[in-house]
Scaffold this motif. Structure first.
Motif, PDB file in Angstrom:
ATOM      1  N   HIS A  49       0.199  -6.231   1.787  1.00 56.47           N
ATOM      2  CA  HIS A  49      -1.303  -6.685   2.314  1.00 56.47           C
ATOM      3  C   HIS A  49      -1.462  -8.085   1.433  1.00 56.47           C
ATOM      4  O   HIS A  49      -1.744  -8.004   0.092  1.00 56.47           O
ATOM      5  CB  HIS A  49      -2.198  -5.583   2.207  1.00 56.47           C
ATOM      6  N   ARG A 100      -6.020  -0.702   6.295  1.00 56.72           N
ATOM      7  CA  ARG A 100      -6.570  -2.071   5.528  1.00 56.72           C
ATOM      8  C   ARG A 100      -6.619  -3.207   6.768  1.00 56.72           C
ATOM      9  O   ARG A 100      -5.612  -3.019   7.797  1.00 56.72           O
ATOM     10  CB  ARG A 100      -5.552  -2.399   4.466  1.00 56.72           C
ATOM     11  N   CYS A 153       0.920  -1.334  -0.085  1.00 55.15           N
ATOM     12  CA  CYS A 153       0.127   0.058  -0.048  1.00 55.15           C
ATOM     13  C   CYS A 153       1.062   1.179  -0.259  1.00 55.15           C
ATOM     14  O   CYS A 153       2.040   1.248  -0.310  1.00 55.15           O
ATOM     15  CB  CYS A 153      -1.004  -0.128   1.333  1.00 55.15           C
ATOM     16  N   CYS A 164      -2.252   2.382   7.116  1.00 55.39           N
ATOM     17  CA  CYS A 164      -3.017   2.765   5.897  1.00 55.39           C
ATOM     18  C   CYS A 164      -4.710   2.310   6.194  1.00 55.39           C
ATOM     19  O   CYS A 164      -5.473   2.637   5.586  1.00 55.39           O
ATOM     20  CB  CYS A 164      -2.733   2.014   4.864  1.00 55.39           C
ATOM     21  N   CYS A 223      -1.430  -2.273   9.631  1.00 57.22           N
ATOM     22  CA  CYS A 223      -0.748  -1.348   8.927  1.00 57.22           C
ATOM     23  C   CYS A 223      -1.330   0.176   9.353  1.00 57.22           C
ATOM     24  O   CYS A 223      -2.552   0.124   9.428  1.00 57.22           O
ATOM     25  CB  CYS A 223      -0.962  -1.530   7.571  1.00 57.22           C
TER      26      CYS A 223
HETATM   27 ZN    ZN Z   1      -1.105  -0.710   4.427  1.00 58.32          ZN
END
Ligand code: ZN
Length: 434
Positions: free
Chosen positions: A256, A315, A249, A313, A311
């Motif tokens: 991922h 996700r 990502c 991000c 993570c």
């Molecule tokens: Zn991520």
């Protein structure tokens, strides 16, 4: 960007429930439809309904590459051939390849997974995407093509076989913004630009999605500096699905895994025991949505680890590290994969030759070169130079045809390859770095 917010941001509890339901469905499917799995499960005295939790997954036996080769071409398929709409295969240079089949639903899911990879690398409908993977029986080119089209990008299937000078012309004229290729092809591109004295800004590249062979963090930095793009790592293998299994990502701190479609495990390559997050071992995948070619606990031969923390991000899917190596002697060469045993089979298919050989891999400039050194049997030594040249050319043509890439052949005297004090020849010497 997150392509599928609902799935990719799924919370842990929901994900585990979804994985369990899909695993049970897959078990029922393979037990009913794949003779290999029916026999394997019966031998282990496991019925599909015995797998009641994800922890029970460990009770299932592994599926190996040898199992898939033995099933050539269609014996691992879980649906009749009329329901298969696409066939791909591993290169299987000389021996039998592994053939995989996709149903319409499989293709749609694969396309979505590849689209997730590209969206995570910030590819949008405004991009011109140049795909320089092989467009052949392998999955790389087609998988990314479907994913990029799903996003709405403009795709140019330049293909790996196109000479690098021509790739540059396409890139410049078509205003390519995203390059999808192996990292070694990207390196050749950087080298060619420098040879032609072209500044990277001569092109319009901004993103690179690289995969198909292991590569390092140092190579990422080098490619970003020399090509002026942001480089992302993507992981896939034909046996499991092709591109779309795992990718980086925007954080670029691990890849991922699309865990709503694949259950990932890391096992000790020697004992097969499950390893904890952070511990390095062999990547094992179970497909949980595939209809055509489902796999239980497939041993990939790739070495990586699971990253323990979530993570930043957002996700919900866990991450794996970069691929750091192999459990076997698989060779990555110019976008193709070859086992030394396949080269051995090819040698033995030529009358008069024996399987005394050594493979030397070097990086000449930015270009990989494979040299095959072959010991001549004693009785061929008396042949004329012309005959030996003919023999060499025959071998060269055969090998280049199988690999779709240039190689060198060197015929050497008997016993020239055996190392001092040992009869054992080190089959592969890899002098490439990065
Ligand atoms: Zn991520």
């Amino acid at each position: 960007m997150i392509f599928n917010q609902l799935q990719e941001k799924i919370d842990e509890e929901q994900l585990l429930q979804l994985q369990l339901e899909r695993l049970q469905m897959t078990l029922n499917r393979v037990y009913r439809n794949v003779a290999f799995y029916k026999q394997t499960l019966e031998r282990e005295k496991i019925m599909p309904e015995d797998i009641r939790s994800l922890a029970d997954l460990k009770r299932l036996p592994f599926t190996t590459r040898a199992d898939l080769v033995a099933a050539y071409p269609y014996n691992m398929f879980a649906v009749p051939l009329r329901d298969i709409v696409r066939l791909h295969s591993t290169s299987g240079t000389v021996g039998k390849p592994i053939v995989v089949g996709y149903t319409k639903n499989d293709l749609a899911r694969w396309t979505e997974c590849a689209a997730r990879v590209l969206a995570a690398a910030d590819v949008t409908e405004h991009d011109v995407v140049q795909i320089a993977h092989h467009y052949d029986l392998s999955t790389g080119g087609f998988g990314f093509q479907q994913g990029a089209e799903r996003i709405g990008a403009s795709v140019t299937p330049a293909a790996a076989a196109t000479p690098i000078e021509k790739q540059i012309i396409i890139m410049r004229d078509f205003k390519t913004t995203v390059l999808i290729s192996t990292p070694s092809l990207a390196l050749r591109l950087a080298h060619e630009l420098e040879e032609l004295k072209l500044h990277p800004e001569y092109l319009f590249l901004r993103v690179g999605v690289f995969g198909g062979e292991p590569w390092s963090e140092q190579l990422r930095v080098e490619l970003e500096n020399r090509l002026h793009l942001k480089a992302f790592d993507a992981y896939g293998l034909t046996e499991v699905a092709g591109p779309g299994i795992a990718s980086e990502c925007e954080a670029r701190e691990g890849l991922h895994v699309n865990e709503d479609h694949f259950i990932v495990e890391i096992v000790d390559p020697a004992t097969g025991e499950s390893l904890e997050p952070g511990e390095q071992g062999e990547l094992v995948f179970t497909t949980i949505t595939k209809e055509g070619f489902p796999l239980l606990r497939y041993r990939t031969g790739d070495i990586a680890c699971l990253i323990p923390a979530p993570c930043r991000c957002g996700r919900g899917f866990r991450r794996i590290s970069r691929i750091v190596g192999r459990t076997d002697d698989l060779i990555f060469y110019r976008g193709k994969k070859i086992f030394p045993s396949e080269i051995e089979t090819l040698l033995l298919s030529i009358p008069g030759l024996t399987a005394h050989y050594q493979i030397i891999l070097e990086r000449l400039g930015e270009e990989d070169m494979l040299e095959l050194q072959v010991e001549l049997p004693r009785d061929l030594l008396t042949d004329s130079l012309k005959d030996l040249e003919l023999l060499r050319d025959r071998l060269l043509n055969k090998l280049e045809e199988e690999l779709g890439a240039p190689v060198k052949i060197l015929l050497v005297e008997p016993k020239a390859l055996a190392q001092t004090g040992t009869a054992k020849i080190n089959r592969v010497i890899d002098k490439r770095k990065g």
